[in-house]
Design a protein around this motif. Structure first.
Motif, PDB file in Angstrom:
ATOM      1  N   TYR A  97       0.844  -1.037  -0.095  1.00 21.53           N
ATOM      2  CA  TYR A  97      -0.103   0.025  -0.028  1.00 21.53           C
ATOM      3  C   TYR A  97       0.813   1.097   0.193  1.00 21.53           C
ATOM      4  O   TYR A  97       0.378   2.438   0.627  1.00 21.53           O
ATOM      5  CB  TYR A  97      -0.919  -0.005   0.993  1.00 21.53           C
ATOM      6  CG  TYR A  97      -1.904  -1.059   1.185  1.00 21.53           C
ATOM      7  CD1 TYR A  97      -2.778  -1.266   0.111  1.00 21.53           C
ATOM      8  CD2 TYR A  97      -1.682  -2.227   2.155  1.00 21.53           C
ATOM      9  CE1 TYR A  97      -3.932  -2.317   0.153  1.00 21.53           C
ATOM     10  CE2 TYR A  97      -2.576  -3.160   1.855  1.00 21.53           C
ATOM     11  CZ  TYR A  97      -3.636  -3.358   1.229  1.00 21.53           C
ATOM     12  OH  TYR A  97      -4.495  -4.219   0.956  1.00 21.53           O
ATOM     13  N   GLU A 117      -0.967   4.485  -1.439  1.00 26.86           N
ATOM     14  CA  GLU A 117      -1.941   4.976  -0.651  1.00 26.86           C
ATOM     15  C   GLU A 117      -1.195   5.665   0.847  1.00 26.86           C
ATOM     16  O   GLU A 117      -1.652   6.571   1.311  1.00 26.86           O
ATOM     17  CB  GLU A 117      -2.688   3.790   0.186  1.00 26.86           C
ATOM     18  CG  GLU A 117      -4.019   3.417  -1.110  1.00 26.86           C
ATOM     19  CD  GLU A 117      -3.224   2.378  -1.791  1.00 26.86           C
ATOM     20  OE1 GLU A 117      -2.024   1.969  -1.797  1.00 26.86           O
ATOM     21  OE2 GLU A 117      -4.167   1.907  -2.893  1.00 26.86           O
ATOM     22  N   LYS A 118      -0.158   5.080   1.216  1.00 29.09           N
ATOM     23  CA  LYS A 118       0.472   5.678   2.455  1.00 29.09           C
ATOM     24  C   LYS A 118       1.035   7.005   1.969  1.00 29.09           C
ATOM     25  O   LYS A 118       1.154   7.935   2.692  1.00 29.09           O
ATOM     26  CB  LYS A 118       1.815   4.771   3.005  1.00 29.09           C
ATOM     27  CG  LYS A 118       1.101   3.631   3.482  1.00 29.09           C
ATOM     28  CD  LYS A 118       2.142   2.577   3.889  1.00 29.09           C
ATOM     29  CE  LYS A 118       1.629   1.418   4.480  1.00 29.09           C
ATOM     30  NZ  LYS A 118       2.652   0.335   5.279  1.00 29.09           N
TER      31      LYS A 118
END
Length: 135
Positions: A43, A46-47
């Motif tokens: 991810y 997204e992070k």
């Protein structure tokens, strides 16, 4: 140069095959193996996007908590937004050249691009209004 209907149709078919499903008969036999995905970087987009948005919210709060200086502040906001947008596009071009600007879904592309653009706009506004160099 006359318009060739078959060339246009071929372009449309090529465009649709890019976004088509993976059930094509042109798959190689070795393509059945999926590369193992590292769970630590699963991810990452997204992070990074959430980090950009968090920093952006802090920078916008710092910029807009006090009233803006009087005189042409709308023009200043527009110019600083355009400068931030230009810096973001340079950032996207560098990522593209380094082959790091690819995403698994359209949502990831929108999230990352929107958060990066907002980050650079807020950074330019923060530098402009709070540094005191330009006012």
């Amino acid at each position: 140069m006359p318009f060739d209907f078959l060339d246009a149709l071929e372009g449309i078919v090529d465009f649709l095959t890019v976004f088509g499903n993976d059930n094509s008969s042109s798959k190689n036999i070795g393509d059945d193996e999926k590369p193992k995905e590292n769970k630590k970087v699963k991810y990452i987009v997204e992070k990074v996007s959430i980090a950009f948005l968090a920093i952006t919210s802090v920078l916008f709060y710092i910029v807009f908590k006090d009233p803006l200086p009087t005189g042409n502040y709308i023009q200043t906001l527009v110019v600083s937004s355009l400068i931030g947008l230009g810096i973001a596009f340079v950032f996207f071009f560098i990522l593209h050249v380094l082959e790091l600007y690819y995403f698994k879904s359209f949502f990831q592309l929108l999230l990352f691009s929107f958060s990066a653009i907002l980050f650079f706009i807020s950074a330019v506004m923060g530098i402009y209004f709070k540094s005191g160099l330009f006012i």
